[in-house]
Enzyme design. Structure first.
Site, PDB file in Angstrom:
ATOM      1  N   TYR A 252       7.110  22.729   7.792  1.00  0.00           N
ATOM      2  CA  TYR A 252       7.327  21.486   7.045  1.00  0.00           C
ATOM      3  C   TYR A 252       8.426  20.662   7.717  1.00  0.00           C
ATOM      4  CZ  TYR A 252       8.388  18.294   3.222  1.00  0.00           C
ATOM      5  OH  TYR A 252       8.606  17.160   2.473  1.00  0.00           O
TER       6      TYR A 252
ATOM      7  N   LEU B 266       0.857  -1.182   0.000  1.00  0.00           N
ATOM      8  CA  LEU B 266       0.000   0.000   0.000  1.00  0.00           C
ATOM      9  C   LEU B 266       0.895   1.234   0.000  1.00  0.00           C
ATOM     10  CD1 LEU B 266      -2.594   1.698   0.387  1.00  0.00           C
ATOM     11  CD2 LEU B 266      -2.439   1.192   2.844  1.00  0.00           C
TER      12      LEU B 266
ATOM     13  N   GLY C  88      -0.514   8.461  -1.496  1.00  0.00           N
ATOM     14  CA  GLY C  88      -0.035   9.566  -2.328  1.00  0.00           C
ATOM     15  C   GLY C  88       0.700   9.093  -3.559  1.00  0.00           C
TER      16      GLY C  88
END
Length: 267
Positions: free
Chosen positions: A142, A6, A9
């Site tokens: 970020y 899996l 994105g």
């Protein structure tokens, strides 16, 4: 039998490159996107999953397990960027990027762990960032989300090891992708005290991404990591200067390192 993977994105950029590469290597790949489109163009299964919506995570994981009977590898790649002076950046946007990059990744791990514990095997690879090893000007939030995910990776690795599950993280540097298109940019306000320096650094960031490495290098690195019987905790994939910056942060006095970064970013 082929291992079931899996990848969150996976509709573009690094995630798509990893998904295609692993498919070519014989893995059964399920990539995810918030809004899957043009599915016929992908040589792997592309299914719906939004890391901000737990029900879509649960549905996607259950769909894979019902269809394949197992889930062997999770590559937690979904994320978003954010830029801006901390003083000028809306706090709600800061929360969104933490919910995406940190809590979204955690929720996906929580969804796959029951199946991996049942199997007594599994590999989780969290995609972080070299930026997560240091506070970078105008990318502080970020950096914070990716640094937090690195730390969570260390913790959960110890928690799930007794169940035969391996957890690691891989930190990419600058890659030639469309990440800037999905990044939240704090506007360059005319009355901002940071206007000139922020604009200059925005231009610098975009130049770094445009001149970044080919995403196939990340795909090759990920393949090597998930094939390893005893993966390390932390991997870095980037240019020499990006990697050496992490080493220098460990050995230089804090203010010396800060000055080096400020010189680099022309501050």
């Amino acid at each position: 039998m082929s291992k079931v993977v899996l990848i969150t994105g996976a509709s573009s950029g690094i995630g798509k490159s990893i998904a295609i590469f692993l498919s070519e290597k014989g893995y059964k790949v399920y990539g995810t996107s918030r809004n899957p489109k043009n599915i016929e163009n992908y040589p792997f299964n592309l299914i719906a999953l939004d890391v901000l919506k737990v029900d879509t995570i649960t549905n996607a994981v259950n769909f894979i397990i019902d269809k394949e009977g197992s889930l062997d590898i999770l590559i937690n790649n979904a994320g978003m960027g954010i830029t801006g002076p901390i003083e000028d950046t809306p706090t709600d946007e800061m929360r969104t990027v933490f919910n995406t990059n940190l809590f979204g990744a955690v929720d996906v791990m929580k969804a796959v762990l029951p199946q991996m514990r049942k199997q007594k095997s599994g590999t989780i690879l969290n995609v972080t960032s070299i930026a997560g090893y240091m506070g970078l000007p105008y990318r502080g939030l970020y950096s914070a989300t990716k640094g937090a995910l690195e730390t969570v990776t260390e913790a959960i690795s110890m928690e799930v090891k007794p169940f035969g599950i391996k957890v690691a993280c891989v930190a990419p540097g600058d890659f030639a992708t469309n990440i800037a298109a999905g990044r939240y940019h704090t506007p360059v306000f005319d009355n901002s005290a940071y206007k000139d320096n922020y604009q200059m650094n925005l231009d610098l960031m975009n130049a770094h991404v445009s001149g970044g490495m080919d995403p196939i290098e990340m795909a090759k690195a990920v393949h090597k990591i998930i094939e390893s019987k005893s993966p390390k905790m932390h991997y870095k994939v980037g240019g020499f200067l990006e990697k050496i910056s992490i080493v220098l942060k460990r050995i230089l006095p804090d203010r010396v390192y800060e000055k080096m970064l400020m010189n680099h970013y022309k501050l």
